[in-house]
Design a protein around this motif. Structure first.
Motif, mmCIF file in Angstrom:
data_model
loop_
_atom_site.group_PDB
_atom_site.id
_atom_site.type_symbol
_atom_site.label_atom_id
_atom_site.label_comp_id
_atom_site.label_asym_id
_atom_site.label_seq_id
_atom_site.Cartn_x
_atom_site.Cartn_y
_atom_site.Cartn_z
ATOM 1 N N LEU A 172 8.684 0.914 -9.943
ATOM 2 C CA LEU A 172 7.739 0.724 -8.845
ATOM 3 C C LEU A 172 6.502 -0.050 -9.294
ATOM 4 O O LEU A 172 5.982 -0.882 -8.545
ATOM 5 C CB LEU A 172 7.347 2.075 -8.253
ATOM 6 N N LEU A 173 6.012 0.204 -10.498
ATOM 7 C CA LEU A 173 4.859 -0.548 -10.992
ATOM 8 C C LEU A 173 5.199 -2.022 -11.183
ATOM 9 O O LEU A 173 4.373 -2.897 -10.916
ATOM 10 C CB LEU A 173 4.335 0.060 -12.287
ATOM 11 N N GLY A 174 6.412 -2.313 -11.638
ATOM 12 C CA GLY A 174 6.852 -3.707 -11.754
ATOM 13 C C GLY A 174 6.884 -4.388 -10.394
ATOM 14 O O GLY A 174 6.446 -5.536 -10.246
ATOM 15 N N ILE A 175 7.383 -3.670 -9.393
ATOM 16 C CA ILE A 175 7.411 -4.215 -8.037
ATOM 17 C C ILE A 175 5.987 -4.492 -7.562
ATOM 18 O O ILE A 175 5.699 -5.542 -6.997
ATOM 19 C CB ILE A 175 8.135 -3.243 -7.085
ATOM 20 N N TRP A 208 4.396 -8.006 -6.502
ATOM 21 C CA TRP A 208 3.939 -8.060 -5.119
ATOM 22 C C TRP A 208 2.502 -8.573 -5.071
ATOM 23 O O TRP A 208 2.147 -9.409 -4.246
ATOM 24 C CB TRP A 208 3.997 -6.667 -4.518
ATOM 25 N N GLY A 209 1.662 -8.084 -5.978
ATOM 26 C CA GLY A 209 0.276 -8.539 -6.034
ATOM 27 C C GLY A 209 0.164 -9.999 -6.416
ATOM 28 O O GLY A 209 -0.650 -10.742 -5.857
ATOM 29 N N ILE A 210 0.985 -10.431 -7.376
ATOM 30 C CA ILE A 210 0.972 -11.837 -7.772
ATOM 31 C C ILE A 210 1.396 -12.719 -6.603
ATOM 32 O O ILE A 210 0.782 -13.764 -6.337
ATOM 33 C CB ILE A 210 1.890 -12.061 -8.992
ATOM 34 N N ALA A 211 2.430 -12.305 -5.878
ATOM 35 C CA ALA A 211 2.891 -13.100 -4.732
ATOM 36 C C ALA A 211 1.835 -13.152 -3.645
ATOM 37 O O ALA A 211 1.606 -14.212 -3.043
ATOM 38 C CB ALA A 211 4.184 -12.499 -4.187
ATOM 39 N N ALA A 212 1.162 -12.034 -3.395
ATOM 40 C CA ALA A 212 0.148 -11.998 -2.337
ATOM 41 C C ALA A 212 -1.037 -12.899 -2.684
ATOM 42 O O ALA A 212 -1.531 -13.636 -1.834
ATOM 43 C CB ALA A 212 -0.324 -10.571 -2.098
ATOM 44 N N THR A 213 -1.488 -12.844 -3.927
ATOM 45 C CA THR A 213 -2.628 -13.688 -4.301
ATOM 46 C C THR A 213 -2.230 -15.151 -4.383
ATOM 47 O O THR A 213 -3.049 -16.028 -4.104
ATOM 48 C CB THR A 213 -3.238 -13.244 -5.634
ATOM 49 N N SER A 214 -1.002 -15.436 -4.752
ATOM 50 C CA SER A 214 -0.552 -16.829 -4.792
ATOM 51 C C SER A 214 -0.488 -17.418 -3.392
ATOM 52 O O SER A 214 -0.830 -18.584 -3.183
ATOM 53 C CB SER A 214 0.820 -16.926 -5.447
ATOM 54 N N TYR A 215 -0.058 -16.619 -2.431
ATOM 55 C CA TYR A 215 0.025 -17.119 -1.057
ATOM 56 C C TYR A 215 -1.357 -17.370 -0.487
ATOM 57 O O TYR A 215 -1.617 -18.406 0.120
ATOM 58 C CB TYR A 215 0.781 -16.126 -0.170
ATOM 59 N N ARG A 216 -2.252 -16.425 -0.667
ATOM 60 C CA ARG A 216 -3.578 -16.534 -0.064
ATOM 61 C C ARG A 216 -4.492 -17.460 -0.853
ATOM 62 O O ARG A 216 -5.440 -18.002 -0.312
ATOM 63 C CB ARG A 216 -4.225 -15.162 0.031
ATOM 64 N N GLY A 250 0.815 -1.209 0.000
ATOM 65 C CA GLY A 250 0.000 0.000 0.000
ATOM 66 C C GLY A 250 0.847 1.257 0.000
ATOM 67 O O GLY A 250 0.510 2.256 -0.650
ATOM 68 N N VAL A 251 1.957 1.217 0.704
ATOM 69 C CA VAL A 251 2.880 2.357 0.711
ATOM 70 C C VAL A 251 3.455 2.573 -0.689
ATOM 71 O O VAL A 251 3.554 3.708 -1.166
ATOM 72 C CB VAL A 251 4.002 2.144 1.750
ATOM 73 N N PHE A 252 3.813 1.502 -1.370
ATOM 74 C CA PHE A 252 4.317 1.614 -2.735
ATOM 75 C C PHE A 252 3.267 2.207 -3.672
ATOM 76 O O PHE A 252 3.591 3.015 -4.538
ATOM 77 C CB PHE A 252 4.783 0.259 -3.271
ATOM 78 N N VAL A 253 2.013 1.813 -3.517
ATOM 79 C CA VAL A 253 0.938 2.383 -4.328
ATOM 80 C C VAL A 253 0.839 3.881 -4.074
ATOM 81 O O VAL A 253 0.688 4.682 -5.002
ATOM 82 C CB VAL A 253 -0.406 1.684 -4.048
ATOM 83 N N GLY A 254 0.941 4.281 -2.811
ATOM 84 C CA GLY A 254 0.915 5.703 -2.472
ATOM 85 C C GLY A 254 2.081 6.461 -3.064
ATOM 86 O O GLY A 254 1.924 7.600 -3.537
#
Length: 74
Positions: free
Chosen positions: A47-50, A54-62, A13-17
């Motif tokens: 930053l967009l690549g990160i 980051w989103g792919i990793a978060a959804t893969s984990y959950r 979320g900080v990166f999005v900000g």
């Protein structure tokens, strides 16, 4: 482990900000002062690549999709 994941989600979320602020400041500088942030486009791409990975990793984990529901979260 859930606390670790929550902190990393907050970091995303900080990166999005940061990306949003960078874009907003770049637009203001270009519109009002005809200036640009040096290497601002490269910074935004990085930053967009990160954020994408980051989103792919978060959804893969959950194992679920990313959802945003402010009413339910409150």
């Amino acid at each position: 482990m859930d606390g670790f994941i929550d902190r990393h989600r907050d970091g995303g979320g900080v990166f999005v900000g940061i990306v949003a602020a960078d874009i907003f400041i770049s637009v203001l500088l270009r519109y009002f002062f005809s200036l640009s942030i040096p290497d601002g486009l490269r910074l935004r791409r990085l930053l967009l690549g990160i954020l994408i990975f980051w989103g792919i990793a978060a959804t893969s984990y959950r194992g679920t999709h990313i959802t945003v529901d402010l009413v339910w979260g409150a």
